[in-house]
Design an enzyme around this catalytic site. Structure first.
Site, PDB file in Angstrom:
ATOM      1  N   LYS A 174       0.844  -1.197   0.000  1.00 33.18           N
ATOM      2  CA  LYS A 174       0.000   0.000   0.000  1.00 33.18           C
ATOM      3  C   LYS A 174       0.875   1.241   0.000  1.00 33.18           C
ATOM      4  O   LYS A 174       1.520   1.563   0.998  1.00 33.18           O
ATOM      5  CB  LYS A 174      -0.925   0.043   1.221  1.00 33.18           C
ATOM      6  N   GLU A 249       9.627   1.573  10.844  1.00 37.10           N
ATOM      7  CA  GLU A 249      10.590   2.663  10.721  1.00 37.10           C
ATOM      8  C   GLU A 249       9.803   3.945  10.875  1.00 37.10           C
ATOM      9  O   GLU A 249       9.035   4.320   9.982  1.00 37.10           O
ATOM     10  CB  GLU A 249      11.313   2.596   9.376  1.00 37.10           C
ATOM     11  N   CYS A 283      12.682  11.367   7.534  1.00 39.44           N
ATOM     12  CA  CYS A 283      12.536  10.872   8.910  1.00 39.44           C
ATOM     13  C   CYS A 283      13.790  11.080   9.730  1.00 39.44           C
ATOM     14  O   CYS A 283      13.723  11.335  10.936  1.00 39.44           O
ATOM     15  CB  CYS A 283      12.143   9.399   8.898  1.00 39.44           C
ATOM     16  N   GLU A 384       8.397  15.996  15.944  1.00 36.17           N
ATOM     17  CA  GLU A 384       8.818  15.941  14.552  1.00 36.17           C
ATOM     18  C   GLU A 384       7.948  16.876  13.708  1.00 36.17           C
ATOM     19  O   GLU A 384       6.735  16.723  13.640  1.00 36.17           O
ATOM     20  CB  GLU A 384       8.715  14.510  14.023  1.00 36.17           C
TER      21      GLU A 384
END
Length: 490
Positions: A174, A249, A283, A384
């Site tokens: 996906k 992750e 990231c 973040e």
């Protein structure tokens, strides 16, 4: 305009609902593709296809060298179409063409690396005390649900698909609904090279429908997810039904530590690269810059000057160094964080606003932004942001640098800049992060493991570690003296 379908059991299909989503070029807000929008029924169909293919052994029973031959062909096809794929990647993500070119080349290398890796010796034998030959072999996990983010669409596809297929698994993939174009093109290549039907399946749709079905479905043996920590936490809960293998992750708020004895221009250059590459939508971005007090002012003067000179624009312009953010909603999220930083009392050294001049008014562009006068408990320091926003902190010595570096819930990456090798290694060893650099930042290699500590994830991708994530270890014991044990008498 492109019309994109799903790929299930070797066929290109619309969704059962016939619904579609528009795909937007973030540089100008224009619709560039229409993509099939899948739902739970589409996901279940793809999962059933992958389950049937795995149980049949049509892929897992192939010799490793034969599976490798398919992966080599995929790599060759990506390389043949690299220019077109790079242009599509830039149009869909907003990133500069030169970044897309690098991503496509890395995807090629990823498929070739894993194709070579699976033909190499593996397994172990053990000298046990009994007259037994003890050994361990690696076998595929089964049906793998692969859920990818929007920031590196084709490259993330390679990072997940190459090891999963190399190990003999079947997959349900996906992609993000925001950036599906090059993933669809990758599956066109998968079809072209002739991988058996049902082995690789592609389903588009929302995370709340398609993603949840993949995470919860008992016919799926493993989930590999890359994305936010919040979503990763949700996937862990949903995957607990049949105790799926999980590889996550997740997010980061990574420290980039610069000591006074660092090579000055190198450290400045990597501070920019570590933060503003892909408009900060990375990231492992070095979004927290930790500067030793004695060089703080000098370093900031040089850093801010260079940040203001970064050429922001559409990805298809050769002069562009930093592109658009991926979507309007994400741009608004980043702008909200910038406003929060101002309200918390941090000072803007540069940037902080949406760019609407020079023909960029319809795109989702934000200036390279640097905050100073920050405090450790500020949201912009702890959370973040995933955009072109750098927060700067000061430290007095090694101990304080380490304390600040570890002072978030994340542990994905870290950098240390110093020409004292012993000091750099001392600091790196104390930092709780899975990917680290000394006198560099943001470099990645298919040969080396990728993943983080703490709330930055579980497991590792890439390298031999990444291939093992998609396998199960089986212990085999062969009795060399076949006779009764007499454990319970004669």
């Amino acid at each position: 305009m492109l019309k994109l379908q799903m790929f299930i059991n070797g066929e290109w299909l619309d969704s059962f609902s016939k619904e579609t989503d528009d795909v937007i070029n973030p540089a100008n807000g224009k619709i560039i593709a229409e993509v099939a929008k899948g739902n739970e029924e589409d996901a279940r169909t793809a999962i059933d296809s992958a389950r049937k293919a795995f149980d049949s052994g049509i892929w897992s029973d192939l010799p490793a060298a034969e599976r490798a031959s398919y992966l080599f062909k995929i790599a060759d096809k990506i390389e043949e179409n690299a220019s077109r794929l790079s242009k599509l990647e830039s149009a869909n993500t907003g990133k500069p063409f030169r970044e897309s070119e690098y991503d496509i080349a890395d995807a090629v290398d990823c498929f070739r690396y894993h194709a070579g890796l699976i033909t190499k010796p593996d397994g172990q034998t053990y000298p046990v005390s009994d007259p037994v030959q003890a050994m361990v072999v690696r076998e595929p996990v089964g049906v793998c649900g692969l859920i990818a983010p929007w920031n590196f669409p084709l490259l993330t596809g390679a990072w997940k698909l190459a090891p999963a297929l190399a190990a003999g698994n079947t997959v349900v993939y996906k992609p993000s609904g925001v950036t599906p174009i090059t993933t669809v093109k990758l599956f066109e290549i998968i079809e072209e090279v002739g991988i058996p039907s049902g082995v690789a399946n592609l389903v588009m749709g929302d995370g709340a429908t398609v993603g949840n079905e993949i995470a919860e479905n008992d016919k799926v043996d493993m989930i590999s997810f890359t994305g936010s920590t919040t979503t990763g936490r949700s996937i862990m809960k949903k995957a607990s039904g049949n105790i799926k293998n999980i590889s996550l992750e997740l997010g980061g708020k990574s420290p980039n530590i610069v000591f006074a004895d660092a090579d000055f221009e190198t450290a400045v250059d990597y501070a920019l690269f570590g933060t503003f590459m892909n408009a900060g939508q990375v990231c492992n971005a070095g979004s927290r810059l930790l500067l030793e007090e004695s060089i703080h002012e000098k370093f900031l003067d040089r850093l801010v000057k260079r940040a203001k000179e970064i050429r922001v624009g559409p990805g298809d312009q050769t002069s562009t160094e930093m592109g658009a953010l991926v979507s309007k909603s994400h741009m608004e999220k980043v702008l909200k964080y910038i406003q929060t930083g101002i309200e918390e009392g941090a000072t803007l050294a540069c940037g902080g606003r949406r760019i609407t001049e020079n023909g960029l008014e319809k795109g989702y562009f934000i200036e390279p932004t640097i905050f100073i006068d920050t405090k450790p408990n500020m949201k912009i320091v702890q959370e973040e942001i995933f955009g072109p926003v750098l927060v700067v902190q000061k430290f007095k010595d090694e101990a304080e640098a380490i304390l600040l570096a570890n002072d978030t819930s994340y542990g994905l990456a870290a950098g240390v800049f110093s020409q004292d090798g012993a000091k750099a290694l001392r600091v790196i060893k104390k930092i709780r992060a899975g990917i680290t650099w000394v006198n560099a930042y943001n470099l990645a290699y298919n040969e080396a493991p990728w993943g983080g500590y703490k709330q930055s994830g579980i497991g590792r991708g890439l390298g031999t570690f990444g291939l093992e994530e998609f396998t199960e270890a089986k212990q085999i014991n062969i009795n060399l003296e076949v006779e009764p044990t007499n454990w319970f008498g004669n």
